[in-house]
Scaffold this motif. Sequence first.
Motif, short mmCIF file in Angstrom:
data_model
loop_
_atom_site.label_atom_id
_atom_site.label_comp_id
_atom_site.label_asym_id
_atom_site.label_seq_id
_atom_site.Cartn_x
_atom_site.Cartn_y
_atom_site.Cartn_z
N ASP A 193 20.58 12.85 70.93
CA ASP A 193 19.69 13.58 70.60
C ASP A 193 21.18 14.89 70.18
OD1 ASP A 193 18.41 16.39 70.70
OD2 ASP A 193 17.84 15.58 72.46
N TYR A 194 20.82 15.23 69.19
CA TYR A 194 21.97 16.16 68.34
C TYR A 194 21.63 17.41 68.70
CZ TYR A 194 23.69 19.20 64.05
OH TYR A 194 24.13 19.81 63.60
N ASP A 195 20.53 17.67 69.46
CA ASP A 195 20.57 19.48 69.34
C ASP A 195 21.19 19.35 70.80
OD1 ASP A 195 19.08 19.80 67.52
OD2 ASP A 195 16.87 19.12 67.81
N ASP A 196 21.07 18.43 71.39
CA ASP A 196 21.58 18.48 73.57
C ASP A 196 22.97 18.85 73.65
OD1 ASP A 196 21.67 18.67 75.78
OD2 ASP A 196 21.28 16.36 76.66
N ALA A 197 23.45 20.58 72.47
CA ALA A 197 25.00 19.54 73.06
C ALA A 197 25.58 20.09 74.08
CB ALA A 197 25.35 20.72 72.65
N GLY A 198 24.92 19.42 75.43
CA GLY A 198 25.48 19.89 76.83
C GLY A 198 25.39 18.33 77.14
N SER A 199 24.89 17.19 76.08
CA SER A 199 25.12 15.99 77.65
C SER A 199 26.32 15.60 76.94
CB SER A 199 24.22 14.92 76.31
OG SER A 199 24.68 15.25 75.27
N ALA A 200 26.43 14.46 77.97
CA ALA A 200 27.58 13.68 78.62
C ALA A 200 28.43 13.27 77.07
CB ALA A 200 28.15 12.77 79.50
N CYS A 201 27.07 12.68 76.41
CA CYS A 201 28.20 11.94 75.00
C CYS A 201 28.18 13.25 73.59
CB CYS A 201 27.15 10.62 74.26
SG CYS A 201 27.24 9.18 75.25
N ASN A 202 27.59 13.92 73.95
CA ASN A 202 27.73 14.85 72.90
C ASN A 202 28.49 16.19 73.96
OD1 ASN A 202 25.58 13.76 71.66
ND2 ASN A 202 24.51 15.41 72.07
N THR A 203 29.55 16.04 74.61
CA THR A 203 30.36 16.73 74.83
C THR A 203 32.16 15.96 75.19
OG1 THR A 203 29.38 17.80 76.57
CG2 THR A 203 31.33 17.63 77.30
N LEU A 204 31.92 14.45 74.76
CA LEU A 204 33.04 13.85 74.50
C LEU A 204 32.91 13.75 72.92
CD1 LEU A 204 32.48 10.41 76.56
CD2 LEU A 204 34.57 12.16 76.49
N TYR A 205 31.58 13.59 72.46
CA TYR A 205 31.94 13.82 70.77
C TYR A 205 31.19 14.62 70.39
CZ TYR A 205 33.66 9.03 72.47
OH TYR A 205 34.33 8.55 73.01
N PRO A 206 31.46 15.94 70.13
CA PRO A 206 30.57 16.82 69.19
C PRO A 206 30.21 16.94 68.58
CG PRO A 206 32.26 18.35 70.80
CD PRO A 206 32.72 16.87 70.50
N TYR A 207 28.71 16.94 68.24
CA TYR A 207 28.41 16.96 66.33
C TYR A 207 29.04 18.46 65.49
CZ TYR A 207 24.81 13.26 67.60
OH TYR A 207 24.25 11.78 67.82
N HIS A 208 28.80 18.00 64.45
CA HIS A 208 28.80 18.92 63.50
C HIS A 208 28.26 18.97 62.28
CE1 HIS A 208 32.56 18.47 65.65
NE2 HIS A 208 32.72 19.90 65.22
N SER A 209 28.17 19.87 61.41
CA SER A 209 27.20 19.40 60.28
C SER A 209 27.31 19.59 58.65
CB SER A 209 26.16 20.56 60.55
OG SER A 209 26.66 21.87 60.06
N GLN A 210 27.57 20.17 58.14
CA GLN A 210 27.47 20.28 56.50
C GLN A 210 27.30 21.53 55.39
OE1 GLN A 210 25.78 17.52 53.84
NE2 GLN A 210 23.79 16.90 55.03
N PRO A 211 28.09 21.81 54.57
CA PRO A 211 27.04 23.07 54.06
C PRO A 211 26.16 23.58 53.87
CG PRO A 211 29.66 22.27 52.93
CD PRO A 211 28.10 21.11 54.24
N ARG A 212 25.22 22.46 53.68
CA ARG A 212 23.84 22.43 53.70
C ARG A 212 22.82 22.63 54.17
NH1 ARG A 212 21.10 21.20 48.22
NH2 ARG A 212 23.44 21.57 47.48
N ALA A 213 22.97 22.24 56.02
CA ALA A 213 22.41 22.46 57.07
C ALA A 213 22.77 23.97 56.97
CB ALA A 213 23.51 21.22 58.08
#
Length: 954
Positions: A611-631
Amino acid sequence: MNIRNARGLACAAIAAVMVAGVLSAPAATAAGKTVSIEVLSSRPDSVSGGDALVEVRGAAPSSRILAAGADVTDSFRASGGALLGSVDGLPLGASEVVVTSAKGHEAASLQVINHPASGPVFTGPQHPMYCTASGAPWNLGAVDENCHVAAPVVSYRYRTTAGQFADYPTDGSTPADLAGATVDGNEVPYIVRIERGTINRAVYETAVLHEPGAAEPTPWERSPGWNGKLAYTFGGACGVGYWQGTSTGGVQNDLLLSRGYAVASATFNVYAQNCNDVTSAETAMMVKEHLIEQLGPVTYTIGSGPSAGTMQQLLVSNSYPGILDGVLGEVGYPDERSTTIGGHDCRGLLNYWGSPAGAGWTDAQKMAVTGHATPNTCFGFTFFDGVDDPNRGCSPAIPVADRWSPTNPDGLRCTIADMVKNVYGTDEQGRGLRIIPDNVGVQYGLDALQDGAITLDQFLSLNQSIGGMDIDGNRTAARSEASVEAIERAYATGRINLMTGGLETIPVIEIRNYTDPTGDFHERYRSAIIRERMLNAWGDAGTHVSWTGPNDFQRTAEIRILALTQLEAWLDNLEAAGGPGDRARTIAARPAGLVDGCYDAAGAFIEEVLDYDDAGSACNTLYPYHSQPRAVAGMPLATDILKCQLTEPLRTDYPAMTDDQWAALTGAFPGGVCDWTQPSQGYTELEGTWLDFGETDIVPLADIGISGSASVGSQLTALGSSSTPGAILSYQWFADDEPLVGATSATFTPGADVVGKSLTVRVTASAEGLVSNSLVSDRTAKVALAASPTIVGVPVVGGKLVADPGTWTEGTRLEYQWFADGVALRGKQGATLKLTPVHLHRSISVTVTGSLNGYETIARSSEPTLKVALATAGFVLGLPIPGATATAVPGLWTRGTALTYQWLRDGEPIAGATGKTYRFTAADRRHSISVAVTGTLAGYPTITKESINALRVR
């Protein structure tokens, strides 16, 4: 150029299905007992190299199997309740594999379409190619005009007990450090047979566990070191082709070989050498075809390979389903064109920040605009846009003199658009239509502005200055503009991978070691894009599993092993359920407990739906998502918009600004700004799978047959016609379904060597821009030995004529019919004819008719005789004493006959005695004197009649 669907146009009667991991088509069947024909090595419309592995089911033991007219029955053996055979010698283009009964009745047929071993099959016209097969590292020998070598080269490697690969000795010895492997529960020596050769103008490699000196692998008996499965490897990066390449995806892979997989790859499956997924798919299909013909049917095929190797797996699976049955992805991307957006954006951003206008930005502000984890990530992406720049895109293998430049406008343009122009089309100058990522209307840093990370003046300056790139690679103040036509083709053909094709049913397990903080461009964000597209396509992600782990080599290797094991279980379940089918079957076959998640540094698995939008999840806390200029500019997560639709900017969407600032913003976007709620300009749905970018229409061919008599010495003529203007017909004659060497003209005169055999002819119609078509005539009767009769005897009333029939096939029953001036003589059907006055003045001929079971009834006529003459013997009058005169009295002769005389003494001619009278001399005493009368008349035989009496001189 029209995009053609090979499934719909090339073989309209073939509905593609996939059975047991093998591309195939439903075989034609005959009424009554079902007989089926299936090509196991490829789709029937995608055969290459003139050969195919074919399975026949339901055929009687006495059945015969023909391929393009040639009897290939002896190539088949019983296997698994069917007949399995390697068929070769197929002509280019369309032809048929046919199963017949022993009596020649057709039981089933299947059309196949054969393509050159050098390609293309479905990629369309080929571009120039610079060869590497003859040099290092391949050293495969001399190459031909297609960069192909004469034959593959086989070598052997082995796995040492220390866990390394080494060359296997060629002296017959066995290394002391030879490791073993367990394949399907059996221990085998870990010796790898590696074959290298050329297919589709690429260098290929295959590897399988196999001992040197053992019998070569065959399709009929599985080698003990092979588990019946194939792993196909793909390599990363992205480079414009035009050269053969120096590496493959790699086949010396312990993870795969140790489990018994055959491993294959080719140079065109490495994106660094050929950033064209259509050619990659075609090459993988052809190499897989070769391997199946060599080893036998494949249970299933998994793909393997990281980065752009995974990109290829996803593209190939979606556009050409069945080449791969499962995707083992790693640090991958969904497709090349939408990923290259980041390269162009980073190029423009770094150029801007390196200019006076972009001075003064902090790293934090730059990252706020790029969306990346580090300020250095963008630099790596600048390698991506070189494939759209003809000045930077060429491999060093392309001679500088052959490359495009402003001073060499006819040189090779090393860009994706030009290399893949069969897909994207061309402009009026023959250049590939621009499929460059379009940035018109893109508001770089919009989210950063709205978040307060950059100032309004920075936002305006950036968007006023970022510019673009023109078709020749030059940086321009104007933004980059792509061809809407090319974009439409990208969507229609699946180059933008929206996963609405074959990925509906193909399992994907994708792993990713987390490298975002290192500045690497294989960000975790790419997994979120793949998932978003899956959700957009199908509403669920039941066929996609994503795992993230730490950036640790050993841990990644462990995760890779687990992913392979789970993918095997998934595919094994799918096989047990009946093989690939619909999406529901694939999802149902997914192993229990196989879920999304991540592994922490200690190797513990955390179950968590991606889930890209759930920044607080366990996996997303360990390995945060980033993006790109167009995003950051507002493009949605699916990243599937190549050229945005434009809308007028609304002042209320921005922080408060002055009128001058508003004028600057509208001036920077004279056509409007991107409306990300709308699909891309040029968007269209996927046209279908198995699209063909070459010619798929088959040359019409009709009225195939043979005219003439099937007998020795009688000329036969092949019949056939095509409605295509300028179509060229070529021929191959067969005797009892064996090709006759050199018999390749439209006519054929049987000789004694084909007596007793039935003849057929294969007619091939070829025409530029169309697929050749070969059809085979019906059989003739068996070739008979039948001579023209001759008439023995003189055509004279009272004489007898005898018909000599000559030599006929043994056992032939002969019948005779006599003719006078071409009119049949009633009751005259014997081998002899007694001439009577009714025949006078008429020419006599005879026709001999031969009949024999299995042969054509053949009639042969003699040449007519001369007209029947009247000629009877006369007599001699006179006193038989010396000095007396004898007179010849001729008999009855045909009116107008000129008579000459020759007097005879005891039957021998008397010199000078050629008159109608003769004076006896002393030399005639005690001898008998007679006369021979010779009659001549034009159109009649010359006849000599000796007098019926002789005078004995006293």
